[in-house]
Design an enzyme around this catalytic site. Structure first.
Site, PDB file in Angstrom:
ATOM      1  N   ALA A  70       0.863  -1.174   0.000  1.00  0.00           N
ATOM      2  CA  ALA A  70       0.000   0.000   0.000  1.00  0.00           C
ATOM      3  C   ALA A  70       0.901   1.226   0.000  1.00  0.00           C
ATOM      4  O   ALA A  70       1.781   1.358   0.860  1.00  0.00           O
ATOM      5  CB  ALA A  70      -0.917   0.002   1.212  1.00  0.00           C
ATOM      6  N   ILE A 115       4.631  -1.209   3.259  1.00  0.00           N
ATOM      7  CA  ILE A 115       4.493   0.204   2.934  1.00  0.00           C
ATOM      8  C   ILE A 115       5.337   0.531   1.703  1.00  0.00           C
ATOM      9  O   ILE A 115       6.561   0.401   1.712  1.00  0.00           O
ATOM     10  CB  ILE A 115       4.913   1.090   4.124  1.00  0.00           C
ATOM     11  CG1 ILE A 115       4.158   0.646   5.391  1.00  0.00           C
ATOM     12  CG2 ILE A 115       4.634   2.553   3.806  1.00  0.00           C
ATOM     13  CD1 ILE A 115       2.654   0.562   5.239  1.00  0.00           C
ATOM     14  N   LYS A 116       4.658   0.964   0.671  1.00  0.00           N
ATOM     15  CA  LYS A 116       5.298   1.301  -0.597  1.00  0.00           C
ATOM     16  C   LYS A 116       5.717   2.770  -0.549  1.00  0.00           C
ATOM     17  O   LYS A 116       4.893   3.671  -0.362  1.00  0.00           O
ATOM     18  CB  LYS A 116       4.309   1.050  -1.740  1.00  0.00           C
ATOM     19  CG  LYS A 116       4.926   0.845  -3.097  1.00  0.00           C
ATOM     20  CD  LYS A 116       3.830   0.385  -4.062  1.00  0.00           C
ATOM     21  CE  LYS A 116       4.372   0.119  -5.442  1.00  0.00           C
ATOM     22  NZ  LYS A 116       3.278  -0.271  -6.373  1.00  0.00           N
ATOM     23  N   VAL A 117       7.014   2.986  -0.720  1.00  0.00           N
ATOM     24  CA  VAL A 117       7.603   4.316  -0.542  1.00  0.00           C
ATOM     25  C   VAL A 117       8.380   4.687  -1.803  1.00  0.00           C
ATOM     26  O   VAL A 117       9.129   3.866  -2.333  1.00  0.00           O
ATOM     27  CB  VAL A 117       8.555   4.329   0.676  1.00  0.00           C
ATOM     28  CG1 VAL A 117       9.198   5.691   0.849  1.00  0.00           C
ATOM     29  CG2 VAL A 117       7.806   3.917   1.942  1.00  0.00           C
TER      30      VAL A 117
END
Length: 218
Positions: free
Chosen positions: A57, A83-85
């Protein structure tokens, strides 16, 4: 190589999950926006109830502080939420903090070996080279995957490569041969992977040959 699906469409995810081939899901703000009248967090929560695997996400904040706060909130939905950064200086700071808190991250929008090296050193659990977008500008996206796989193997890094921006079935095949740990595949490409004219012809011939054969139950 594991297969993820790159979508935020619940019906697409449910369909491919039934095939028994799915290990995770990746989403991004553009994919979420394509689904009308949805709440981002509710979509992520529903996906975690369908697929028992990593669910990426993506944060939308621009500062490290914003990304970290969003990341914590998203991870609180389910322990499988990754967590997509984005690959930026602020993103690297966020990755370091989140990973330090035990929250897995996926550094996205990787277009060079140097970017990936920075993401790996910051502690990212996953790096996502965008092979299709590199191909679009005349670069070799698969070669990037191959180089990253070699570096990760040579140094024994734990970071996994997610081959992203998959445009067609050949990209999946090439990513596997290049050493990607994961390919995240659009629903359309999953359907294309199923098909081959010789398979269709073979089924048609088998069924034709079997016509009139007696069966125990009728």
């Amino acid at each position: 190589m594991k297969l993820f699906i790159d979508t935020a469409n619940i019906e697409e995810i449910k369909d491919v999950e039934r095939w028994g081939v799915l290990s995770g899901v990746t989403t991004n703000p553009s994919l979420i926006a394509k689904e009308k009248d949805v709440v981002f967090e509710e979509v992520i929560r529903e996906i975690t109830s369908i697929v028992d695997g990593a669910i990426s996400a993506e944060v939308t904040g621009e500062t490290a502080e914003e990304m970290i706060a969003e990341g914590r909130a998203l991870h609180s939905i389910h322990e499988n939420v990754v967590i997509k950064v984005p690959m930026t200086k602020e993103g690297l700071i966020a990755i370091r903090e989140l990973e330090g808190e035990g929250i897995a991250t996926n550094c996205t929008l990787i277009f060079s070996v140097n970017q990936a090296i920075l993401a790996i050193q910051s502690g990212a659990s996953y790096v996502s080279p965008f092979i299709g977008r590199l191909d679009d500008i005349g670069s070799d996206g698969i070669e990037l995957v191959r180089e990253l796989a070699s570096i990760i193997e040579h140094y024994g890094y734990d970071t996994k490569i997610i081959a992203a921006s998959i445009r067609h079935p050949l990209h999946v095949q090439q990513a596997a041969l290049a050493g990607a740990h994961i390919a995240t595949v659009p629903y359309k490409v999953f359907q294309q992977m199923l098909a081959h004219p010789l398979t269709d012809r073979g089924i048609e011939q088998f069924n034709k040959d079997f016509e009139g054969t007696k069966r125990i139950n009728g």
